[in-house]
Design a protein around this motif. Structure first.
Motif, mmCIF file in Angstrom:
data_model
loop_
_atom_site.group_PDB
_atom_site.id
_atom_site.type_symbol
_atom_site.label_atom_id
_atom_site.label_comp_id
_atom_site.label_asym_id
_atom_site.label_seq_id
_atom_site.Cartn_x
_atom_site.Cartn_y
_atom_site.Cartn_z
ATOM 1 N N LEU A 5 25.196 5.753 51.782
ATOM 2 C CA LEU A 5 26.558 6.036 51.321
ATOM 3 C C LEU A 5 27.517 5.100 52.028
ATOM 4 N N ASP A 6 28.399 4.492 51.267
ATOM 5 C CA ASP A 6 29.369 3.551 51.822
ATOM 6 C C ASP A 6 30.679 4.303 52.032
ATOM 7 N N THR A 7 30.744 5.047 53.113
ATOM 8 C CA THR A 7 31.924 5.864 53.390
ATOM 9 C C THR A 7 31.885 6.359 54.827
ATOM 10 N N VAL A 25 24.036 5.542 56.075
ATOM 11 C CA VAL A 25 25.481 5.390 55.852
ATOM 12 C C VAL A 25 25.912 4.004 56.320
ATOM 13 N N THR A 26 26.850 3.424 55.578
ATOM 14 C CA THR A 26 27.485 2.194 56.061
ATOM 15 C C THR A 26 28.985 2.445 56.178
ATOM 16 N N THR A 27 29.564 1.915 57.244
ATOM 17 C CA THR A 27 31.022 2.020 57.402
ATOM 18 C C THR A 27 31.578 0.615 57.624
ATOM 19 N N ASN A 28 32.860 0.500 57.501
ATOM 20 C CA ASN A 28 33.546 -0.740 57.878
ATOM 21 C C ASN A 28 34.946 -0.334 58.340
ATOM 22 N N PRO A 29 35.726 -1.240 58.923
ATOM 23 C CA PRO A 29 37.034 -0.839 59.456
ATOM 24 C C PRO A 29 37.945 -0.202 58.414
ATOM 25 N N THR A 30 37.859 -0.660 57.166
ATOM 26 C CA THR A 30 38.710 -0.095 56.115
ATOM 27 C C THR A 30 38.322 1.357 55.841
ATOM 28 N N LEU A 31 37.033 1.616 55.785
ATOM 29 C CA LEU A 31 36.557 2.982 55.508
ATOM 30 C C LEU A 31 36.873 3.916 56.674
ATOM 31 N N ILE A 32 36.804 3.391 57.900
ATOM 32 C CA ILE A 32 37.136 4.199 59.079
ATOM 33 C C ILE A 32 38.626 4.551 59.038
ATOM 34 N N ILE A 84 24.269 -2.261 64.195
ATOM 35 C CA ILE A 84 25.501 -3.001 64.476
ATOM 36 C C ILE A 84 25.772 -3.946 63.313
ATOM 37 N N LYS A 85 26.977 -3.798 62.781
ATOM 38 C CA LYS A 85 27.349 -4.621 61.622
ATOM 39 C C LYS A 85 28.179 -5.796 62.125
ATOM 40 N N VAL A 86 27.728 -7.005 61.827
ATOM 41 C CA VAL A 86 28.459 -8.205 62.279
ATOM 42 C C VAL A 86 28.792 -9.060 61.056
ATOM 43 N N PRO A 130 25.084 -8.282 50.746
ATOM 44 C CA PRO A 130 25.807 -9.090 49.758
ATOM 45 C C PRO A 130 26.873 -8.213 49.094
ATOM 46 N N PHE A 131 28.096 -8.722 49.013
ATOM 47 C CA PHE A 131 29.229 -7.962 48.474
ATOM 48 C C PHE A 131 29.344 -8.202 46.972
ATOM 49 N N LEU A 132 28.780 -7.302 46.197
ATOM 50 C CA LEU A 132 28.713 -7.523 44.751
ATOM 51 C C LEU A 132 30.055 -7.384 44.052
ATOM 52 N N GLY A 133 30.750 -6.291 44.335
ATOM 53 C CA GLY A 133 32.014 -6.031 43.637
ATOM 54 C C GLY A 133 33.023 -7.148 43.852
ATOM 55 N N ARG A 134 33.059 -7.657 45.079
ATOM 56 C CA ARG A 134 34.083 -8.692 45.350
ATOM 57 C C ARG A 134 33.746 -9.991 44.636
ATOM 58 N N TRP A 135 32.437 -10.254 44.428
ATOM 59 C CA TRP A 135 32.069 -11.436 43.635
ATOM 60 C C TRP A 135 32.449 -11.204 42.170
ATOM 61 N N ALA A 165 22.503 -4.021 48.910
ATOM 62 C CA ALA A 165 23.576 -4.340 47.957
ATOM 63 C C ALA A 165 24.821 -3.520 48.309
ATOM 64 N N ALA A 166 25.934 -4.210 48.558
ATOM 65 C CA ALA A 166 27.151 -3.533 49.023
ATOM 66 C C ALA A 166 28.333 -3.882 48.123
ATOM 67 N N SER A 167 29.452 -3.236 48.424
ATOM 68 C CA SER A 167 30.663 -3.425 47.623
ATOM 69 C C SER A 167 30.350 -3.132 46.144
ATOM 70 N N VAL A 168 29.659 -2.018 45.952
ATOM 71 C CA VAL A 168 29.218 -1.641 44.605
ATOM 72 C C VAL A 168 30.319 -0.827 43.929
ATOM 73 N N ARG A 169 30.631 -1.196 42.694
ATOM 74 C CA ARG A 169 31.761 -0.578 41.994
ATOM 75 C C ARG A 169 31.339 0.513 41.002
ATOM 76 N N ASP A 170 30.129 0.378 40.435
ATOM 77 C CA ASP A 170 29.766 1.339 39.377
ATOM 78 C C ASP A 170 28.263 1.491 39.256
ATOM 79 N N ILE A 185 20.739 0.249 48.144
ATOM 80 C CA ILE A 185 22.114 0.103 47.659
ATOM 81 C C ILE A 185 22.980 0.985 48.542
ATOM 82 N N THR A 186 24.135 0.477 48.926
ATOM 83 C CA THR A 186 25.091 1.346 49.602
ATOM 84 C C THR A 186 26.252 1.550 48.658
ATOM 85 N N ILE A 187 26.524 2.822 48.355
ATOM 86 C CA ILE A 187 27.479 3.115 47.284
ATOM 87 C C ILE A 187 28.512 4.157 47.716
HETATM 88 O O1 G3P Z 1 29.887 -2.108 52.132
HETATM 89 C C1 G3P Z 1 30.954 -2.975 51.941
HETATM 90 C C2 G3P Z 1 32.007 -2.315 51.168
HETATM 91 O O2 G3P Z 1 32.513 -1.223 51.853
HETATM 92 C C3 G3P Z 1 33.104 -3.202 50.701
HETATM 93 O O3 G3P Z 1 33.468 -2.688 49.515
HETATM 94 O O4 G3P Z 1 34.932 -2.039 47.733
HETATM 95 O O5 G3P Z 1 35.893 -3.045 49.815
HETATM 96 O O6 G3P Z 1 34.609 -4.449 48.201
HETATM 97 P P1 G3P Z 1 34.815 -3.092 48.772
#
Ligand code: G3P
Length: 220
Positions: A5-7, A25-32, A84-86, A130-135, A165-170, A185-187
């Protein structure tokens, strides 16, 4: 296929985990930031509450590998699942090399090319994101990237990272990534719940319910 889960939203994680289908679970600064919790307390709580999770990604943010490693120290001792995510930069991959030499799991994030995936594999990453949605937002065929990464790693002589697979939109992006060879997949939770849906399942169920009620009437 594993599902992360990407949250960083603890309620969302709890609800989805009840299905028994979540592997990490995957997190990033925006999700935190969105969750309103601290990264450290979130990581600790997740590790405690979900010991079956394979990985809990905690992102370090610093300009130098040295500072990234310092930040990582706080997380490493929490639990073996802590990853650790770098970022996929010169300094990020220096940190990755050092952490993987110590058998600490690393998720290399912000991966957009095969070249970056090659460097990440050489740096000993456990996962690449790999950030799919942003591509796709930029009109690039993001699924081709997954296919290419799969092909490179399948020909690799030695250990390779898991393609996460990350940054998944749908849901469609989820399905296509799986078909193209992503390992995980992290969604976002919203996409996870949508994976269950199919109009034909709903229609079929309605019909079975109706017929079941009719059948009951004929039983004497
Ligand atoms: O896992 C990476 C993800 O959180 C980034 O997603 O939606 O900000 O492109 P997004």
């Amino acid at each position: 296929m594993k599902i992360f889960l990407d949250t960083a939203d603890l309620n969302e994680i709890r609800a989805a985990n009840e299905t028994g289908l979540i592997d990490g679970v995957t997190t990033n600064p925006t999700l935190i930031l969105k969750s309103g919790n601290s990264l450290y307390s979130t990581a600790k709580l997740l590790a405690l509450e979900y010991p079956h999770f394979e990985s809990i990604s905690c992102e370090v943010v610093a300009d130098t590998a040295e500072d990234m490693l310092k930040q990582a120290e706080d997380f490493i001792s929490i639990a073996p699942a802590i990853t650790i995510k770098v970022p996929c930069t010169v300094e990020g991959l220096k940190a990755c090399r050092q952490l993987s030499n110590l058998d600490i799991k690393v998720n290399v994030t912000l991966v957009f090319s095969v070249a970056q995936a090659i460097l990440s594999a050489k740096a000993g990453a456990t996962y690449i994101s790999p950030f799919l949605g942003r591509w796709r937002d930029n009109s690039v065929d993001e699924i081709r990237l997954i296919k290419n990464l799969r092909s490179v790693y399948d020909q690799w002589n030695g250990k390779t990272p898991n393609i996460l697979a990350a940054s998944v939109r749908d849901v469609m992006q989820t399905e296509k990534s799986a078909i193209a060879g992503a390992d995980i997949i992290t969604i976002p939770p919203s996409v996870f719940w949508k994976m269950y849906n199919n109009i034909l399942t709903n229609r079929g169920l309605e019909m079975f319910q109706k017929d079941w009620e009719e059948a009951l009437k004929t039983i004497v």
